[in-house]
Design a protein around this motif. Structure first.
Motif, PDB file in Angstrom:
ATOM      1  N   CYS A 244      36.334 -14.931   0.749  1.00  0.00           N
ATOM      2  CA  CYS A 244      35.285 -15.820   1.252  1.00  0.00           C
ATOM      3  C   CYS A 244      35.651 -16.100   2.708  1.00  0.00           C
ATOM      4  O   CYS A 244      36.538 -16.908   2.987  1.00  0.00           O
ATOM      5  CB  CYS A 244      35.222 -17.104   0.437  1.00  0.00           C
ATOM      6  N   GLY A 245      35.005 -15.374   3.616  1.00  0.00           N
ATOM      7  CA  GLY A 245      35.436 -15.422   5.005  1.00  0.00           C
ATOM      8  C   GLY A 245      36.820 -14.815   5.114  1.00  0.00           C
ATOM      9  O   GLY A 245      37.082 -13.719   4.621  1.00  0.00           O
ATOM     10  N   SER A 246      37.746 -15.550   5.709  1.00  0.00           N
ATOM     11  CA  SER A 246      39.113 -15.049   5.880  1.00  0.00           C
ATOM     12  C   SER A 246      40.023 -15.446   4.726  1.00  0.00           C
ATOM     13  O   SER A 246      41.213 -15.113   4.738  1.00  0.00           O
ATOM     14  CB  SER A 246      39.702 -15.600   7.188  1.00  0.00           C
ATOM     15  N   TYR A 312      36.745  -5.263  -5.088  1.00  0.00           N
ATOM     16  CA  TYR A 312      36.846  -6.091  -3.886  1.00  0.00           C
ATOM     17  C   TYR A 312      35.483  -6.722  -3.675  1.00  0.00           C
ATOM     18  O   TYR A 312      34.460  -6.028  -3.625  1.00  0.00           O
ATOM     19  CB  TYR A 312      37.223  -5.236  -2.682  1.00  0.00           C
ATOM     20  N   ILE A 313      35.461  -8.055  -3.584  1.00  0.00           N
ATOM     21  CA  ILE A 313      34.204  -8.794  -3.504  1.00  0.00           C
ATOM     22  C   ILE A 313      34.222  -9.717  -2.300  1.00  0.00           C
ATOM     23  O   ILE A 313      35.204 -10.433  -2.074  1.00  0.00           O
ATOM     24  CB  ILE A 313      33.976  -9.616  -4.795  1.00  0.00           C
ATOM     25  N   GLU A 314      33.157  -9.697  -1.538  1.00  0.00           N
ATOM     26  CA  GLU A 314      32.954 -10.662  -0.454  1.00  0.00           C
ATOM     27  C   GLU A 314      31.821 -11.595  -0.848  1.00  0.00           C
ATOM     28  O   GLU A 314      30.764 -11.154  -1.290  1.00  0.00           O
ATOM     29  CB  GLU A 314      32.637  -9.945   0.857  1.00  0.00           C
ATOM     30  N   LEU A 315      32.072 -12.888  -0.674  1.00  0.00           N
ATOM     31  CA  LEU A 315      31.114 -13.914  -1.063  1.00  0.00           C
ATOM     32  C   LEU A 315      30.574 -14.650   0.152  1.00  0.00           C
ATOM     33  O   LEU A 315      31.261 -14.760   1.179  1.00  0.00           O
ATOM     34  CB  LEU A 315      31.772 -14.932  -1.988  1.00  0.00           C
ATOM     35  N   GLY A 316      29.361 -15.203  -0.025  1.00  0.00           N
ATOM     36  CA  GLY A 316      28.809 -16.070   1.014  1.00  0.00           C
ATOM     37  C   GLY A 316      29.451 -17.447   0.939  1.00  0.00           C
ATOM     38  O   GLY A 316      30.145 -17.883   1.860  1.00  0.00           O
ATOM     39  N   ASP A 317      29.285 -18.129  -0.178  1.00  0.00           N
ATOM     40  CA  ASP A 317      29.879 -19.451  -0.386  1.00  0.00           C
ATOM     41  C   ASP A 317      30.903 -19.372  -1.514  1.00  0.00           C
ATOM     42  O   ASP A 317      30.785 -18.555  -2.428  1.00  0.00           O
ATOM     43  CB  ASP A 317      28.801 -20.477  -0.751  1.00  0.00           C
ATOM     44  N   ALA A 318      31.887 -20.244  -1.462  1.00  0.00           N
ATOM     45  CA  ALA A 318      32.937 -20.248  -2.485  1.00  0.00           C
ATOM     46  C   ALA A 318      32.419 -20.889  -3.765  1.00  0.00           C
ATOM     47  O   ALA A 318      31.889 -22.000  -3.737  1.00  0.00           O
ATOM     48  CB  ALA A 318      34.148 -21.020  -1.978  1.00  0.00           C
ATOM     49  N   PRO A 319      32.529 -20.219  -4.909  1.00  0.00           N
ATOM     50  CA  PRO A 319      32.128 -20.830  -6.181  1.00  0.00           C
ATOM     51  C   PRO A 319      33.129 -21.885  -6.620  1.00  0.00           C
ATOM     52  O   PRO A 319      34.289 -21.880  -6.198  1.00  0.00           O
ATOM     53  CB  PRO A 319      32.117 -19.647  -7.141  1.00  0.00           C
ATOM     54  N   GLU A 320      32.676 -22.796  -7.471  1.00  0.00           N
ATOM     55  CA  GLU A 320      33.574 -23.828  -7.982  1.00  0.00           C
ATOM     56  C   GLU A 320      34.621 -23.213  -8.897  1.00  0.00           C
ATOM     57  O   GLU A 320      34.410 -22.188  -9.535  1.00  0.00           O
ATOM     58  CB  GLU A 320      32.768 -24.884  -8.747  1.00  0.00           C
ATOM     59  N   GLY A 321      35.764 -23.864  -8.956  1.00  0.00           N
ATOM     60  CA  GLY A 321      36.810 -23.460  -9.882  1.00  0.00           C
ATOM     61  C   GLY A 321      37.854 -22.520  -9.317  1.00  0.00           C
ATOM     62  O   GLY A 321      38.855 -22.254  -9.968  1.00  0.00           O
ATOM     63  N   THR A 323      40.556 -21.452  -6.120  1.00  0.00           N
ATOM     64  CA  THR A 323      41.352 -21.993  -5.021  1.00  0.00           C
ATOM     65  C   THR A 323      41.379 -20.954  -3.909  1.00  0.00           C
ATOM     66  O   THR A 323      41.747 -19.801  -4.143  1.00  0.00           O
ATOM     67  CB  THR A 323      42.783 -22.297  -5.483  1.00  0.00           C
ATOM     68  N   LEU A 324      40.988 -21.351  -2.705  1.00  0.00           N
ATOM     69  CA  LEU A 324      40.940 -20.436  -1.570  1.00  0.00           C
ATOM     70  C   LEU A 324      42.157 -20.663  -0.683  1.00  0.00           C
ATOM     71  O   LEU A 324      42.460 -21.795  -0.308  1.00  0.00           O
ATOM     72  CB  LEU A 324      39.653 -20.643  -0.773  1.00  0.00           C
ATOM     73  N   VAL A 325      42.853 -19.577  -0.366  1.00  0.00           N
ATOM     74  CA  VAL A 325      44.068 -19.669   0.447  1.00  0.00           C
ATOM     75  C   VAL A 325      44.029 -18.590   1.518  1.00  0.00           C
ATOM     76  O   VAL A 325      43.349 -17.571   1.380  1.00  0.00           O
ATOM     77  CB  VAL A 325      45.343 -19.509  -0.419  1.00  0.00           C
ATOM     78  N   THR A 326      44.789 -18.799   2.576  1.00  0.00           N
ATOM     79  CA  THR A 326      44.910 -17.771   3.603  1.00  0.00           C
ATOM     80  C   THR A 326      45.845 -16.668   3.106  1.00  0.00           C
ATOM     81  O   THR A 326      46.721 -16.928   2.259  1.00  0.00           O
ATOM     82  CB  THR A 326      45.468 -18.346   4.907  1.00  0.00           C
ATOM     83  N   PRO A 327      45.697 -15.447   3.603  1.00  0.00           N
ATOM     84  CA  PRO A 327      46.636 -14.395   3.211  1.00  0.00           C
ATOM     85  C   PRO A 327      48.090 -14.759   3.503  1.00  0.00           C
ATOM     86  O   PRO A 327      48.987 -14.422   2.724  1.00  0.00           O
ATOM     87  CB  PRO A 327      46.174 -13.190   4.037  1.00  0.00           C
ATOM     88  N   SER A 328      48.345 -15.457   4.589  1.00  0.00           N
ATOM     89  CA  SER A 328      49.723 -15.838   4.904  1.00  0.00           C
ATOM     90  C   SER A 328      50.252 -16.861   3.901  1.00  0.00           C
ATOM     91  O   SER A 328      51.421 -16.819   3.501  1.00  0.00           O
ATOM     92  CB  SER A 328      49.817 -16.397   6.332  1.00  0.00           C
ATOM     93  N   ALA A 329      49.391 -17.789   3.464  1.00  0.00           N
ATOM     94  CA  ALA A 329      49.811 -18.760   2.446  1.00  0.00           C
ATOM     95  C   ALA A 329      50.077 -18.056   1.120  1.00  0.00           C
ATOM     96  O   ALA A 329      51.010 -18.415   0.392  1.00  0.00           O
ATOM     97  CB  ALA A 329      48.746 -19.832   2.272  1.00  0.00           C
TER      98      ALA A 329
END
Length: 351
Positions: A244-246, A312-321, A323-329
């Protein structure tokens, strides 16, 4: 046991062989109870060479029982990432907490007390007691069972609990009072490097050929005997590398069961084709902008095999449930089981 069982006559040649050139392992250089304990837990079902780096990183981050007891879950899980069998590290932490509460943060110099700690069985209790405290108790692992079976030419399946009990009893009777830890390590070393599990034993390098019944009988290829393994259960899964984005999406597994409480890439049961996957996820409100197939992968656990396809999936908005993290995290802070690593290659430069 045939050939009269294990004899005390193996002690002197085995210790001489061990003294002449055993492997230089980091936990042997400073065999404190904590270091021996951690190394033995790491070495369960894991190759020695793989453990070296993990052990050094662990000791730098968590050098004492107190440090482990106070460590947040995400910290010790991340240090363990890739070693597998995560119940081992959870039990390490549970035992460290108990050691701080009952023994002032020190492992007890008592075999029976060690045996009562979470995650410590007969082998680990014997290893810590003998190597760290010099107590004359055996430490019987698969390497030792294999050496014992060949030395005595015993055809009892080495997976038989009665056989293991018999070997422990015979080794206890010949354990030297002055060097029990060295004898245990010498037996393990011999099984790992000479009386090897896969392929023919290196009998020309063995200090015990003059005592070895299977060598003299020409039966080393028949010993040890193992009971047939049960076939692993196969589970098919569809793994999703979601962006979802980056950011990368993670999901936390349920506390119970396989890989309980660990982070994972989102997944679905079964092998789903692209159209079915898109349809199912969009019915849950996912706004899919791109969906690409990834190379299938397989991961083997003790009793289960995961056969996985992936997208591999790219999303517009993040769905509920999720957890979004950066690749470095993801690289630094989140323990991701190695079962999912094959699906990160598409972003490996970021991770």
């Amino acid at each position: 046991m045939p050939s009269g069982g294990i004899s005390a006559s193996l002690t002197a040649p085995l210790l001489s062989w061990y003294d002449a050139g055993h492997r230089d392992l980091p936990w042997r250089a400073e065999p404190t109870p904590y270091r021996v304990w951690v190394s033995e837990i790491m070495l369960q079902q894991t190759r020695v060479e793989a453990v070296r780096g993990y052990f050094s990183r662990w000791m730098k981050a968590l050098p004492t029982v107190h440090a482990l007891a106070e460590a947040p879950e995400d910290v010790y899980l991340k240090l363990w990432e890739g070693l597998g069998y995560y119940s081992r590290v959870r039990n390490l932490h549970r035992a460290a907490v108990e050691l701080c509460e009952r023994f002032g943060g020190e492992l007890p110099a008592d075999y029976d007390a060690l045996l009562k700690l979470p995650g410590i069985g007969e082998y680990t209790a014997g290893a810590v007691a003998s190597i760290a405290f010099g107590l004359p108790v055996p430490a019987v692992d698969g390497n030792v069972l294999r050496v014992a079976a060949r030395v005595t030419d015993d055809r009892t399946p080495i997976t038989d609990p009665k056989y293991k009990k018999a070997v422990r009893g015979q080794l206890a009777a010949v354990m030297p009072g002055d060097r029990p830890g060295d004898l245990n390590q010498a037996l393990m070393e011999l099984g790992a490097t000479v009386c090897v599990p896969n392929g023919a034993p290196k009998c020309s390098e063995c200090p015990l050929t003059h005592l070895c019944a299977s060598f003299h009988h020409g039966t080393t290829g028949l010993v040890p005997v193992r009971s047939p393994k049960k076939a692993r259960r196969i589970e098919r899964r569809t793994v999703l590398l979601v962006r979802c984005g980056s950011l990368v999406a993670l999901n936390k597994r349920p506390a119970d069961g396989l890989l309980g409480g660990l982070w994972e890439l989102p997944s679905l049961e079964g092998h789903l084709p692209p159209g079915k996957t898109r349809q199912l996820l969009e019915s849950r409100g996912w706004q899919i902008q791109k969906l690409l197939s990834l190379r299938p992968a397989k991961h083997i656990f003790t009793h289960v095999e995961w056969h996985m396809n992936g997208y591999y999936i790219e999303l517009g908005d993040a769905p509920e449930g999720l957890t979004l993290v950066t690749p470095s995290a993801l690289r630094v802070d989140y323990a991701l089981p190695s079962a999912f690593r094959a699906f990160l290659t598409i972003i490996e430069d970021e991770v």
